[in-house]
Enzyme design. Structure first.
Site, PDB file in Angstrom:
ATOM      1  N   ARG A 160      44.352  29.347  46.742  1.00 43.42           N
ATOM      2  CA  ARG A 160      43.164  29.197  47.590  1.00 43.42           C
ATOM      3  C   ARG A 160      41.959  28.731  46.751  1.00 43.42           C
ATOM      4  O   ARG A 160      41.594  27.557  46.777  1.00 43.42           O
ATOM      5  CB  ARG A 160      42.865  30.534  48.310  1.00 43.42           C
ATOM      6  N   ASP A 161      41.386  29.627  46.003  1.00 38.77           N
ATOM      7  CA  ASP A 161      40.183  29.275  45.241  1.00 38.77           C
ATOM      8  C   ASP A 161      40.449  28.078  44.328  1.00 38.77           C
ATOM      9  O   ASP A 161      39.628  27.165  44.211  1.00 38.77           O
ATOM     10  CB  ASP A 161      39.747  30.506  44.429  1.00 38.77           C
ATOM     11  N   HIS A 197      35.808  38.631  39.499  1.00 33.43           N
ATOM     12  CA  HIS A 197      36.295  37.250  39.549  1.00 33.43           C
ATOM     13  C   HIS A 197      35.470  36.438  38.552  1.00 33.43           C
ATOM     14  O   HIS A 197      34.323  36.094  38.818  1.00 33.43           O
ATOM     15  CB  HIS A 197      36.109  36.719  40.977  1.00 33.43           C
ATOM     16  N   HIS A 235      34.863  33.155  35.897  1.00 41.29           N
ATOM     17  CA  HIS A 235      35.166  31.769  35.542  1.00 41.29           C
ATOM     18  C   HIS A 235      35.025  31.613  34.038  1.00 41.29           C
ATOM     19  O   HIS A 235      34.310  32.376  33.389  1.00 41.29           O
ATOM     20  CB  HIS A 235      34.230  30.807  36.283  1.00 41.29           C
ATOM     21  N   CYS A 271      34.865  23.497  38.450  1.00 40.95           N
ATOM     22  CA  CYS A 271      33.574  24.082  38.807  1.00 40.95           C
ATOM     23  C   CYS A 271      32.864  23.105  39.734  1.00 40.95           C
ATOM     24  O   CYS A 271      32.598  21.966  39.341  1.00 40.95           O
ATOM     25  CB  CYS A 271      32.742  24.331  37.552  1.00 40.95           C
ATOM     26  N   ASN A 274      38.067  28.849  37.162  1.00 39.77           N
ATOM     27  CA  ASN A 274      38.712  30.166  37.087  1.00 39.77           C
ATOM     28  C   ASN A 274      39.387  30.420  35.738  1.00 39.77           C
ATOM     29  O   ASN A 274      39.988  29.520  35.152  1.00 39.77           O
ATOM     30  CB  ASN A 274      39.797  30.254  38.170  1.00 39.77           C
TER      31      ASN A 274
END
Ligand code: ZN
Length: 290
Positions: free
Chosen positions: A10-11, A195, A197, A228, A237
Site C-alpha cells: 500500500r504505502d 512509521h 522513513h 518520498c 520507507n
C-alpha cells in the site's frame, strides 16, 4: 519480539509507478510467506486521486489469504470505509496530519476538519465490528511548516483516543525524524506503532531509539519500496530487510525469515523494474540477478 507491519503493497506502491494487478497479488502472496504477521494490503481511495490503488478490490480478491497474517486497509473517507468493510477488512487505518498545511495539501481540509471526519469514521467502522488505527502523519516534522510541536501531536492523540481509536501510529512522513526528535515526542505521548522513513538516513537509528523507549511495533517496506512524494528520487520507507537484519543480529526476533524476505525484495525489483534503495538487498548473501 518486535512486530513488523509490511507496508510495501500500500504505502510503498502508492509512491511508485503503477504496476499490474497480478504483480501486486504476487508481491502480497510472497510477503505472506516470509513469516511477517501483518500486511497493509491496499487503500480504498478514489482512483483519480491515487491511480496506483484503483484495483484495490481486485488485488484483495486475488491474493491467497494466509490465516497467520493480519491484513489492513487504509481509507480516506466514508466511501473508502464502506468499501473496506464490504471487502471484509477488520483492521482499518485512517490518516490525519499533525501539520495543518500538510493536511490541507494531502486531504484538502484542515486538521480539525479531518478530526471531525474521523469521529464519524471511527463510529462507522466500529459498528461494522472492525478496529481503527489513526496514523498521525508529519508527527516528527512537516516539509511546509518545519517543526511540529510534540504537544500538538499529543492533543490529536487525546482527541482520537476519546473518539474511540483502537490504535495510534506516528508517521515520519517525509523522513524528518532523528533520535532526538523521537525522544522528544515519545516523552510527551506514546504511539502503538511507529512509521519511519529513511529519506535522510536516520531510519534505523530512529527505530533503535524507539526500541530503547519501549516501542515494539514498526512499519517497514520490503526493498524500501515507495519514494518520498516531496523529494523525487529520494528513498522513503525503511526497508524491511534492513530492519529485520539488524534486529536479528541484536537477538530480537521478528518471526520473519530474512532469506525469504530478501527473495521478495529481489522479486519486488523485477516487478517494479528499478533498483530499490536497500543496503541489505545490495550487499546480502545472495547472488544478484539484476
Ligand atoms: Zn511511508
Amino acid at each position: 519480539m518486535v512486530s513488523i507491519r509490511e507496508v510495501a503493497p500500500r504505502d510503498g506502491l502508492q509512491n511508485e509507478e503503477p504496476i499490474p494487478t497480478d504483480a501486486k497479488v504476487r508481491l502480497i502472496d510472497a510477503l505472506s510467506g516470509t513469516g511477517v504477521r501483518r500486511i497493509e494490503a491496499v487503500s480504498f481511495v478514489h482512483p483519480r486521486a491515487i491511480p496506483q490503488m484503483a484495483d484495490a478490490d481486485d488485488v484483495w480478491a486475488g491474493i491467497t489469504r494466509n490465516p497467520r497474517v493480519r491484513y489492513s486497509a487504509l481509507i480516506p473517507n466514508t466511501r473508502g470505509a464502506q468499501r473496506a468493510i464490504a471487502a471484509g477488512f477488520t483492521e482499518i487505518e485512517v490518516v490525519v496530519s499533525a501539520s495543518d498545511t500538510h493536511n490541507r495539501r494531502n486531504l484538502n481540509r484542515s486538521t480539525d476538519e479531518s478530526l471531525d471526519d474521523i469521529t464519524g469514521l471511527i463510529s462507522l467502522i466500529h459498528q461494522a465490528g472492525a478496529t481503527v488505527e489513526v496514523i498521525v502523519a508529519t508527527s516528527f516534522g512537516c516539509p511546509f511548516e518545519g517543526d511540529v510541536a510534540p504537544a500538538r501531536v499529543a492533543s490529536i492523540v487525546e482527541r482520537v483516543r476519546a473518539d474511540g481509536a483502537d490504535r495510534i501510529a506516528f508517521g515520519d512522513t517525509t523522513g524528518m525524524a532523528t533520535p532526538r526528535r523521537v525522544r522528544d515526542l515519545l516523552a510527551e505521548v506514546r504511539p502503538d506503532l511507529l512509521h519511519f522513513h529513511d529519506t535522510r538516513g536516520t531510519g534505523l537509528a530512529n527505530i533503535i531509539t524507539a526500541l530503547d523507549l519501549g516501542v515494539t511495533e514498526f512499519d517497514a517496506s520490503v526493498g524500501g519500496i515507495g519514494g518520498c512524494p516531496y523529494a523525487p528520487g529520494a528513498s522513503g520507507n525503511v526497508a524491511t530487510e534492513e530492519v529485520v537484519h539488524m534486529l536479528h543480529d541484536m537477538g530480537i526476533d521478528t518471526g520473519i525469515d530474512l532469506d525469504a524476505l530478501i527473495e521478495v525484495a529481489e522479486l519486488a525489483e523485477k516487478l517494479l523494474g528499478r533498483m530499490l534503495p536497500s543496503g541489505v538487498l545490495r550487499a546480502g548473501p545472495r547472488t544478484r540477478l539484476v
